[in-house]
Design an enzyme around this catalytic site. Structure first.
Site, PDB file in Angstrom:
ATOM      1  N   HIS A  12       5.317   3.997 -14.373  1.00 31.63           N
ATOM      2  CA  HIS A  12       6.367   3.183 -13.760  1.00 31.63           C
ATOM      3  C   HIS A  12       5.787   2.290 -12.654  1.00 31.63           C
ATOM      4  O   HIS A  12       6.004   1.075 -12.633  1.00 31.63           O
ATOM      5  CB  HIS A  12       7.450   4.101 -13.192  1.00 31.63           C
ATOM      6  CG  HIS A  12       8.571   3.378 -12.523  1.00 31.63           C
ATOM      7  ND1 HIS A  12       9.745   3.075 -13.170  1.00 31.63           N
ATOM      8  CD2 HIS A  12       8.701   2.882 -11.259  1.00 31.63           C
ATOM      9  CE1 HIS A  12      10.547   2.431 -12.343  1.00 31.63           C
ATOM     10  NE2 HIS A  12       9.940   2.310 -11.169  1.00 31.63           N
ATOM     11  N   GLU A  13       5.027   2.905 -11.757  1.00 31.09           N
ATOM     12  CA  GLU A  13       4.470   2.153 -10.634  1.00 31.09           C
ATOM     13  C   GLU A  13       3.425   1.140 -11.083  1.00 31.09           C
ATOM     14  O   GLU A  13       3.289   0.069 -10.484  1.00 31.09           O
ATOM     15  CB  GLU A  13       3.858   3.119  -9.608  1.00 31.09           C
ATOM     16  CG  GLU A  13       4.860   4.036  -8.930  1.00 31.09           C
ATOM     17  CD  GLU A  13       5.921   3.280  -8.145  1.00 31.09           C
ATOM     18  OE1 GLU A  13       5.642   2.141  -7.702  1.00 31.09           O
ATOM     19  OE2 GLU A  13       7.035   3.809  -7.988  1.00 31.09           O
ATOM     20  N   HIS A  60       5.033  -2.199 -11.785  1.00 32.20           N
ATOM     21  CA  HIS A  60       5.226  -3.011 -10.579  1.00 32.20           C
ATOM     22  C   HIS A  60       3.901  -3.611 -10.120  1.00 32.20           C
ATOM     23  O   HIS A  60       3.827  -4.788  -9.751  1.00 32.20           O
ATOM     24  CB  HIS A  60       5.813  -2.141  -9.457  1.00 32.20           C
ATOM     25  CG  HIS A  60       7.193  -1.636  -9.734  1.00 32.20           C
ATOM     26  ND1 HIS A  60       8.212  -2.448 -10.164  1.00 32.20           N
ATOM     27  CD2 HIS A  60       7.729  -0.383  -9.624  1.00 32.20           C
ATOM     28  CE1 HIS A  60       9.319  -1.728 -10.308  1.00 32.20           C
ATOM     29  NE2 HIS A  60       9.042  -0.483 -10.002  1.00 32.20           N
TER      30      HIS A  60
END
Length: 422
Positions: free
Chosen positions: A18-19, A22
């Site tokens: 997920h990170e 980003h």
């Protein structure tokens, strides 16, 4: 120990993927990622990359995070009266600022800071060696680094590399990238799972594909290729319909209408009670038919991802029609599911990780402040309004959302503890 390792691996991969979404799109948008951390808590390793990002490993092996310039943190890390040291380059520009007592710079100049601007004007002013007669102002290099109190060295964050300086579409994409990565991971994992089990289950049928040994279905003499036509007089046409009835009736005798070898017969069967997700469900030990071609397996991964996404949307809808903490699960629930998956084998762990990845992606897109969905809503609002909210207002909204999430997490965790341990 096996359960703990499984939990750490599952949770860690989900958060890191997920990170990384980003991180990747922030980099492509010219946003400075000051730190990419693996794990949480105190730092045990750090490396300052040439791309301006500090890559760190932290002591708690659970998840990770990215620190983007201008995203909620205080960029003015220096305060008047602070004792620090600076390192200069050949042009007498500050290239390193040390605020930590844990790190000593060999060729640095100690100073008591009076004023600094590390965002726009890029300067630092203070007394050299504590001598108030030697006030000096140094220009700070755009790519200078600052050593924080815990010893982590990160880049300073000039205004041009902060999150808000990127174009609106770039910020929206950066916010969406985390959930998007979770959806991609879910598809990959569900596809791997389908290949590992030899094919994709075909549930749009009332045909039995197989029978588990020592199950109620085997004792009732059901066999592969039998068709379930009705349960207690209620007609069923596919797996979702009759498994829903079976799961809702643990330890209760049911009457099944079966078509076997062209003949219709009645079979009485009592679903065995089995715990799943903190609830008791009924199972009779039947398996769905399988599609085994390469194309079927590939599209099976897509369909399984879509099916699990739809199930999550249904669960969210049920929260609005009848809210209950029992419909939610937190870290304790996840740990319990990891425990069950680790006992069942690698393929079950992969399925669990895929299912949780879809869940994480969808939940993060909810329009709640502090979640990615809430940030995207603010991006849309900015596009319609023509200008963003002030950082103060956005900070207040985010803080309210964060408080709501933390309160809900505490309630859900306590409810999970009550369910599983008491």
């Amino acid at each position: 120990m096996k359960t703990i390792i499984t939990f750490i691996i599952v949770f860690g991969i989900l958060v890191l993927v997920h990170e990384f979404g980003h991180f990747f799109f922030a980099k492509r948008s010219g946003i400075l990622v000051r730190e990419f951390a693996i794990g949480m808590g105190p730092k045990i390793f750090a490396h300052q990359g040439k791309d301006g990002t500090a890559y760190t490993i932290r002591i708690l092996p659970i998840g990770g995070y990215v620190r983007m310039a201008g995203m909620g943190e205080d960029e003015t890390e220096l305060a008047p009266g602070m004792t620090l040291s600076v390192e200069l380059n050949e042009q007498e520009e500050v290239v390193k600022i040390n605020t930590s007592k844990k790190v000593q710079l060999t060729n640095s100049i100690p100073m008591e800071m009076l004023e600094a601007d590390l965002e726009r004007e890029l300067f630092i002013k203070g007394y050299v060696n504590g001598d108030e007669s030697k006030e000096i102002t140094y220009k700070v290099n755009h790519d200078a680094t600052i050593i924080e109190q815990d010893g982590t060295e990160v880049r300073i964050a000039p205004i041009d590399v902060q999150f808000q300086s990127a174009k609106l579409w770039q910020r929206m994409l950066t916010n969406f990238a985390g959930p998007m990565n979770n959806f991609i991971l879910a598809f990959v994992l569900f596809t791997v799972y389908v290949f590992m089990q030899g094919g994709v289950t075909y549930t749009n049928t009332n045909l039995i594909g197989g029978i588990q040994a020592d199950s109620p279905a085997q004792k009732a003499e059901l066999k592969a290729d039998d068709r379930i036509l009705a349960i207690d007089g209620e007609k069923v046409s596919n797996w979702n319909e009759f498994t829903e009835i079976i799961q809702a009736n643990p330890d209760k005798e049911l009457s099944l209408e079966i078509e076997s070898d062209g003949k219709i017969r009645e079979v009485d069967i009592t679903p065995k009670s089995q715990e799943s997700g903190g609830q008791e469900i009924g199972v009779i030990g039947i398996l769905p038919p399988m599609k085994t071609s390469f194309t079927d397996k590939l599209f099976g991964g897509i369909q399984t991802t879509i099916d699990n996404s739809l199930q999550i949307f249904k669960a969210l809808k049920s929260l609005f029609t009848g809210f209950s903490l029992d419909k939610l699960g937190g870290p304790v629930m996840m740990f319990q599911m990891s425990s069950e998956a680790s006992k069942a084998g690698v393929s079950t762990v992969i399925w669990l990780m895929a299912m949780l990845s879809v869940n994480l992606g969808i939940i993060n897109l909810l329009p709640i402040p502090a979640l990615d969905g809430g940030k995207i809503v603010l991006n849309i609002f900015e596009g319609v309004r023509g200008k963003p909210l002030s950082q103060e207002k956005e900070g207040v909204i985010t803080l309210i959302g964060f408080g709501f999430i933390m309160l809900l997490m505490v309630l859900v965790t306590w409810n999970d503890i009550q369910r599983f341990f008491f």
